[in-house]
Design a protein around this motif. Structure first.
Motif, short mmCIF file in Angstrom:
data_model
loop_
_atom_site.label_atom_id
_atom_site.label_comp_id
_atom_site.label_asym_id
_atom_site.label_seq_id
_atom_site.Cartn_x
_atom_site.Cartn_y
_atom_site.Cartn_z
N ASN A 162 76.81 -19.52 -82.04
CA ASN A 162 77.76 -18.55 -82.62
C ASN A 162 78.23 -19.02 -83.99
OD1 ASN A 162 77.75 -16.62 -80.56
ND2 ASN A 162 79.21 -17.80 -79.34
N LYS A 163 78.47 -20.32 -84.11
CA LYS A 163 78.88 -20.89 -85.40
C LYS A 163 77.79 -20.71 -86.45
CE LYS A 163 80.14 -25.33 -87.53
NZ LYS A 163 80.40 -26.77 -87.28
N PHE A 164 76.53 -21.02 -86.07
CA PHE A 164 75.41 -20.87 -87.01
C PHE A 164 75.26 -19.41 -87.45
CE2 PHE A 164 72.92 -24.71 -85.07
CZ PHE A 164 73.86 -25.57 -85.60
N ARG A 165 75.49 -18.49 -86.51
CA ARG A 165 75.36 -17.07 -86.84
C ARG A 165 76.45 -16.65 -87.83
NH1 ARG A 165 77.85 -12.92 -84.75
NH2 ARG A 165 78.58 -14.13 -82.98
N LYS A 166 77.67 -17.10 -87.60
CA LYS A 166 78.78 -16.75 -88.50
C LYS A 166 78.58 -17.34 -89.89
CE LYS A 166 82.20 -16.30 -84.78
NZ LYS A 166 83.38 -16.93 -84.13
N LEU A 167 77.93 -18.52 -89.96
CA LEU A 167 77.67 -19.15 -91.25
C LEU A 167 76.44 -18.57 -91.95
CD1 LEU A 167 78.36 -22.89 -90.28
CD2 LEU A 167 79.71 -21.52 -91.89
N GLY A 168 75.73 -17.68 -91.26
CA GLY A 168 74.53 -17.06 -91.85
C GLY A 168 73.28 -17.91 -91.73
N PHE A 169 73.33 -18.97 -90.90
CA PHE A 169 72.17 -19.85 -90.73
C PHE A 169 71.11 -19.18 -89.84
CE2 PHE A 169 75.05 -23.83 -91.20
CZ PHE A 169 75.07 -23.64 -92.58
N ILE A 170 71.55 -18.38 -88.88
CA ILE A 170 70.63 -17.68 -87.99
C ILE A 170 71.10 -16.24 -87.83
CG2 ILE A 170 70.01 -19.78 -86.70
CD1 ILE A 170 71.82 -18.79 -84.43
#
Length: 226
Positions: free
Chosen positions: A191-199
């Protein structure tokens, strides 16, 4: 004496794709076991299509995913090194097409066909490097950074061609087992990666190059410490 042209035109991948003496092509459905831990080890396998999960089960019954194999990779080669029994269980993660070669035929092919020997040696060297990198990863990196690295590997970053989406067949539980953490932690990091735009999610997991940059340059968004 005329030169034997068989070796000149030998194609190791074509050799692996065809049925022959002591060599069969097997089809496996999703979740079907290729071989189980403790089975007799007398065959080497080569993946033509699909992905295969490698799982080790402890004496206490605890499972750990130790690898996800893709087309072009061998598995079960432990029988070439004196293992009489399988030390892991391998399961098809999707529909798979696999070449099975008996140990005897494998030894003969390695001896007689230099191009096949080169292909197999390249696989072993790549796998050995990956094992060393995985060990370093486990010893020195946080579970968050281990997950980031695993996602990049599964998306084929660093290989020829464009990065590939990660199959939805690879669950968060499987990811957790591979990096040695809990599913809840993986869910939090994803979820963190998604919010940061990584995935991003679109049925499959799309891994963006920004995740690679964050890992390579030790960006503070991804914690390094344990």
């Amino acid at each position: 004496m005329p030169e034997n042209t068989n070796h000149a035109i030998f194609d190791p991948k074509e050799f692996l794709a065809k049925v022959g003496e002591a060599k069969t092509i097997l089809a496996f459905r999703k979740d079907e076991i290729v071989f189980a831990q403790g089975d007799v080890a007398d065959t080497v396998f080569y993946i033509q299509k699909g992905r295969v999960k490698v799982v080790v089960i402890s004496e206490q019954g605890k499972e750990a995913v130790v690898g996800i194999l893709e087309p072009g990779q061998f598995f079960g080669e432990g029988c070439m090194n004196g293992h009489s029994l399988r030390i892991a269980t391998t399961t098809a993660m999707e529909e798979c097409l696999v070449t099975a070669i008996t140990k005897t035929a494998m030894v003969a092919a390695l001896h007689d066909e230099p191009k096949f020997s080169e292909l197999f040696m390249a696989y072993l060297l790549t796998r050995n490097s990956r094992i060393e990198e995985d060990l370093i990863d486990q010893l020195f990196n946080s579970s968050e950074k281990r997950l980031a690295r695993l996602l990049l590997l599964l998306a084929n970053f660093g290989k020829e061609g464009s990065p590939q989406p990660i199959s939805p067949n690879i669950s968060q539980e499987t990811l957790a087992e591979m990096i040695g953490t809990t599913r809840s932690r993986v869910s939090f990091f994803m979820n963190k990666f998604r919010k940061l735009g990584f995935i991003s999610y679109n049925g499959k997991i799309e891994v963006n190059s920004s995740l690679l940059n964050a890992v390579l340059y030790d960006k503070p968004e991804i914690k390094r410490g344990l």
